[in-house]
Motif scaffolding. Structure first.
Motif, PDB file in Angstrom:
ATOM      1  N   ASN A  40       0.857  -1.188   0.000  1.00 32.41           N
ATOM      2  CA  ASN A  40       0.000   0.000   0.000  1.00 32.41           C
ATOM      3  C   ASN A  40       0.894   1.238   0.000  1.00 32.41           C
ATOM      4  O   ASN A  40       1.101   1.895   1.007  1.00 32.41           O
ATOM      5  CB  ASN A  40      -0.916  -0.005   1.226  1.00 32.41           C
ATOM      6  CG  ASN A  40      -1.979   1.065   1.145  1.00 32.41           C
ATOM      7  OD1 ASN A  40      -2.441   1.417   0.058  1.00 32.41           O
ATOM      8  ND2 ASN A  40      -2.375   1.608   2.275  1.00 32.41           N
ATOM      9  N   ARG A  64       0.714   4.095  -1.908  1.00 33.69           N
ATOM     10  CA  ARG A  64       0.223   5.424  -2.277  1.00 33.69           C
ATOM     11  C   ARG A  64      -1.293   5.482  -2.169  1.00 33.69           C
ATOM     12  O   ARG A  64      -1.968   4.454  -2.033  1.00 33.69           O
ATOM     13  CB  ARG A  64       0.661   5.804  -3.691  1.00 33.69           C
ATOM     14  CG  ARG A  64       0.063   4.930  -4.790  1.00 33.69           C
ATOM     15  CD  ARG A  64       0.829   5.117  -6.071  1.00 33.69           C
ATOM     16  NE  ARG A  64       2.205   4.672  -5.922  1.00 33.69           N
ATOM     17  CZ  ARG A  64       3.260   5.379  -6.318  1.00 33.69           C
ATOM     18  NH1 ARG A  64       3.101   6.552  -6.914  1.00 33.69           N
ATOM     19  NH2 ARG A  64       4.475   4.907  -6.154  1.00 33.69           N
ATOM     20  N   THR A  65      -1.809   6.702  -2.256  1.00 30.31           N
ATOM     21  CA  THR A  65      -3.255   6.937  -2.240  1.00 30.31           C
ATOM     22  C   THR A  65      -3.586   7.889  -3.373  1.00 30.31           C
ATOM     23  O   THR A  65      -2.877   8.869  -3.597  1.00 30.31           O
ATOM     24  CB  THR A  65      -3.687   7.571  -0.901  1.00 30.31           C
ATOM     25  OG1 THR A  65      -3.303   6.710   0.176  1.00 30.31           O
ATOM     26  CG2 THR A  65      -5.190   7.776  -0.865  1.00 30.31           C
ATOM     27  N   CYS A  80      -6.461  10.464  -4.855  1.00 30.75           N
ATOM     28  CA  CYS A  80      -7.690  11.208  -4.571  1.00 30.75           C
ATOM     29  C   CYS A  80      -8.098  11.994  -5.810  1.00 30.75           C
ATOM     30  O   CYS A  80      -7.245  12.448  -6.586  1.00 30.75           O
ATOM     31  CB  CYS A  80      -7.489  12.149  -3.385  1.00 30.75           C
ATOM     32  SG  CYS A  80      -7.276  11.303  -1.801  1.00 30.75           S
ATOM     33  N   TYR A  85     -12.367   3.888  -1.306  1.00 28.74           N
ATOM     34  CA  TYR A  85     -12.234   3.604   0.125  1.00 28.74           C
ATOM     35  C   TYR A  85     -13.096   4.549   0.960  1.00 28.74           C
ATOM     36  O   TYR A  85     -13.752   4.121   1.904  1.00 28.74           O
ATOM     37  CB  TYR A  85     -10.764   3.717   0.523  1.00 28.74           C
ATOM     38  CG  TYR A  85     -10.450   3.216   1.911  1.00 28.74           C
ATOM     39  CD1 TYR A  85     -10.611   1.875   2.233  1.00 28.74           C
ATOM     40  CD2 TYR A  85      -9.976   4.085   2.890  1.00 28.74           C
ATOM     41  CE1 TYR A  85     -10.315   1.403   3.499  1.00 28.74           C
ATOM     42  CE2 TYR A  85      -9.676   3.620   4.158  1.00 28.74           C
ATOM     43  CZ  TYR A  85      -9.846   2.283   4.469  1.00 28.74           C
ATOM     44  OH  TYR A  85      -9.561   1.821   5.723  1.00 28.74           O
ATOM     45  N   MET A  88     -11.327   8.764  -2.494  1.00 28.47           N
ATOM     46  CA  MET A  88     -10.015   8.206  -2.179  1.00 28.47           C
ATOM     47  C   MET A  88      -9.978   6.732  -2.564  1.00 28.47           C
ATOM     48  O   MET A  88     -10.886   5.968  -2.249  1.00 28.47           O
ATOM     49  CB  MET A  88      -9.722   8.341  -0.676  1.00 28.47           C
ATOM     50  CG  MET A  88      -8.464   7.600  -0.218  1.00 28.47           C
ATOM     51  SD  MET A  88      -8.389   7.341   1.579  1.00 28.47           S
ATOM     52  CE  MET A  88      -8.042   8.997   2.142  1.00 28.47           C
ATOM     53  N   ARG A 148      -7.124   3.565  -2.230  1.00 32.32           N
ATOM     54  CA  ARG A 148      -5.824   3.148  -1.702  1.00 32.32           C
ATOM     55  C   ARG A 148      -5.077   2.297  -2.729  1.00 32.32           C
ATOM     56  O   ARG A 148      -5.684   1.499  -3.455  1.00 32.32           O
ATOM     57  CB  ARG A 148      -5.997   2.343  -0.419  1.00 32.32           C
ATOM     58  CG  ARG A 148      -6.706   3.080   0.703  1.00 32.32           C
ATOM     59  CD  ARG A 148      -6.619   2.297   2.004  1.00 32.32           C
ATOM     60  NE  ARG A 148      -7.046   0.912   1.847  1.00 32.32           N
ATOM     61  CZ  ARG A 148      -6.890  -0.026   2.772  1.00 32.32           C
ATOM     62  NH1 ARG A 148      -6.306   0.280   3.926  1.00 32.32           N
ATOM     63  NH2 ARG A 148      -7.316  -1.256   2.564  1.00 32.32           N
ATOM     64  N   THR A 163     -11.132   8.820   7.604  1.00 35.34           N
ATOM     65  CA  THR A 163     -11.788   7.599   7.125  1.00 35.34           C
ATOM     66  C   THR A 163     -12.752   7.025   8.163  1.00 35.34           C
ATOM     67  O   THR A 163     -13.628   6.243   7.819  1.00 35.34           O
ATOM     68  CB  THR A 163     -10.747   6.545   6.734  1.00 35.34           C
ATOM     69  OG1 THR A 163      -9.862   6.324   7.832  1.00 35.34           O
ATOM     70  CG2 THR A 163      -9.927   7.029   5.540  1.00 35.34           C
ATOM     71  N   LEU A 190      -5.955  10.360   7.056  1.00 35.75           N
ATOM     72  CA  LEU A 190      -4.719  10.600   6.334  1.00 35.75           C
ATOM     73  C   LEU A 190      -4.435  12.101   6.408  1.00 35.75           C
ATOM     74  O   LEU A 190      -5.248  12.920   5.973  1.00 35.75           O
ATOM     75  CB  LEU A 190      -4.848  10.166   4.871  1.00 35.75           C
ATOM     76  CG  LEU A 190      -3.701  10.580   3.933  1.00 35.75           C
ATOM     77  CD1 LEU A 190      -2.379   9.965   4.379  1.00 35.75           C
ATOM     78  CD2 LEU A 190      -4.015  10.190   2.489  1.00 35.75           C
ATOM     79  N   GLU A 198       3.313   7.535   3.646  1.00 43.69           N
ATOM     80  CA  GLU A 198       3.521   7.521   2.210  1.00 43.69           C
ATOM     81  C   GLU A 198       4.222   8.801   1.794  1.00 43.69           C
ATOM     82  O   GLU A 198       4.134   9.832   2.474  1.00 43.69           O
ATOM     83  CB  GLU A 198       2.200   7.363   1.444  1.00 43.69           C
ATOM     84  CG  GLU A 198       1.205   8.494   1.613  1.00 43.69           C
ATOM     85  CD  GLU A 198      -0.066   8.263   0.805  1.00 43.69           C
ATOM     86  OE1 GLU A 198      -0.543   7.115   0.783  1.00 43.69           O
ATOM     87  OE2 GLU A 198      -0.563   9.234   0.209  1.00 43.69           O
TER      88      GLU A 198
END
Length: 385
Positions: free
Chosen positions: A46, A48-49, A51, A65, A91, A93, A203, A209, A248
């Motif tokens: 995991n 990066r994220t 958006c 997510y 978002m 993930r 979340t 985050l 991250e």
């Protein structure tokens, strides 16, 4: 080793662009084509994220997510809760995205993954060859997200800023966050003649985050990112008691340098390497989906997957160049530019503009909402450099 002598398609790079294109292909009538995806990493972390905002469900809606209909915007002299409807800020993930695409690919025996270094991609008279650390592979078409290692040096006559960010997923022992509302941009942090802001993306009531983001020429030291996050949590959230669940870090180029859309007759550049990243914001995920959809549509029609040129749409590159010029030359504080945009316009108009879907009159309204002289100078620089 690959099993086919020649693949219909090779995807070079298994990040957001490569995996998105693979997913779009497998959701289309082209799903029975032989496809090889090559990447040096296994994509099982995991790391990066992503958006993005949008009005309607997307092709990856099942793995969104969290999403928010309300976001806060803060600067030193302006704060407001923005109602985004009909948009949502969403978002995804990295780990959910990787697993989702890989799971679909495993249902297709003609789709293969190769973990290897890519040394060279070479056009031939009929198709292309990809030279890797485990040998050569032939294909009809290559879709490559591999960027030139010397791109920053090649951008000497253009603006080249970096969007870089350090994010922590933190957890509190007591309910603290409102999961129904995110912070899109908080410019109350010290700017240091750059563009610096913080995202807060809750979340659940205990978890969020927190991402410290900069638009600047240079990266910071690890300690500087971490201290900025600590200071933000302490000063603006009054939080000292939390645990860091995940970290991250990322760097995205923000440049008006034209990326080549192809590297040969049979090699199409995708993702940032293909100029898909929005130069003035760094947002890429939604644009990747649009680009992948266009590539698949052209392939389905039996046409070349090369992107058609749209001269009128190129005006948005001029707008991006102007904003980059204002920020890169420090003609006006970037925090105030974004403040004026969100103070004087509904967020829906700003999002529509950043999606490059506004009409000329909407663009005039946006132009009238920001400081005139710095942007006139920026426009002059963009047009007459």
């Amino acid at each position: 080793m690959p099993t086919f002598l020649k693949y219909d398609y090779i995807i070079a790079g298994g990040g957001a662009a490569g995996l998105s294109l693979l997913y779009h292909l497998l959701q289309s009538p082209l799903k029975d084509k032989s496809i090889l995806l090559i990447d040096k990493e296994s994509k099982n972390q995991n790391d990066r994220t992503w958006c993005f905002w949008e009005k309607s469900p997307n092709i990856f809606e099942d793995i969104v997510y969290r999403q928010w209909k309300q976001v806060d915007f803060h600067s030193s002299n302006f704060s407001k809760t923005l109602n985004l409807s009909p948009y949502s800020y969403k978002m995804i993930r990295g780990i959910d995205f990787y697993q989702h695409v890989q799971s679909l690919a495993r249902e297709h025996s003609h789709v293969e993954f190769l973990q290897a270094d890519i040394y060279e991609i070479e056009d031939q008279s009929e198709g292309a060859v990809v030279k890797t650390s485990v040998g050569e592979v032939h294909t009809n078409w290559v879709f490559s997200s591999i960027r030139d290692k010397n791109e920053q040096e090649q951008a000497q006559n253009h603006h080249y800023l970096l969007q870089h960010f350090k994010g922590w997923v933190i957890k509190t022992s007591y309910p603290f966050f409102n999961p129904q509302k995110a912070t899109l941009m908080d410019f109350r942090v010290a700017q240091h003649d750059d563009c610096r802001f913080v995202y807060v993306l809750p979340t659940d009531e205990h978890t969020a985050l927190i991402e410290y983001t900069l638009f600047s020429h240079e990266l910071l030291s690890e300690e500087m990112y971490e201290q900025a996050l600590i200071d933000y949590l302490r000063r603006f959230c009054q939080l000292d008691d939390y645990t860091i669940e995940h970290e991250e870090f990322g760097v995205i180029p923000m440049t008006n340098m034209p990326y080549p859309s192809s590297a040969g007759k049979f090699t199409i550049n995708i993702g940032t390497a293909g100029g898909v990243t929005k130069p003035s914001t760094g947002y890429t995920f939604t644009r990747i989906q649009q680009d992948s959809e266009g590539i698949v549509k052209r392939l389905r029609a039996g046409r070349s997957p090369h992107r058609p040129h749209d001269a009128w749409q190129q005006r948005f590159m001029v707008y991006d160049s102007v904003l980059l010029d204002v920020m890169a030359r420090n003609r006006h504080p970037a925090s105030d530019v974004f403040t004026q945009l969100f103070r004087n316009n509904p967020p829906q108009r700003v999002f529509k503009f950043l999606d490059e879907k506004t009409n000329f009159w909407e663009e005039i309204k946006l132009a009238n909402s920001v400081p005139k002289i710095p942007f006139i100078k920026g426009l002059s620089s963009a047009l007459f450099k």
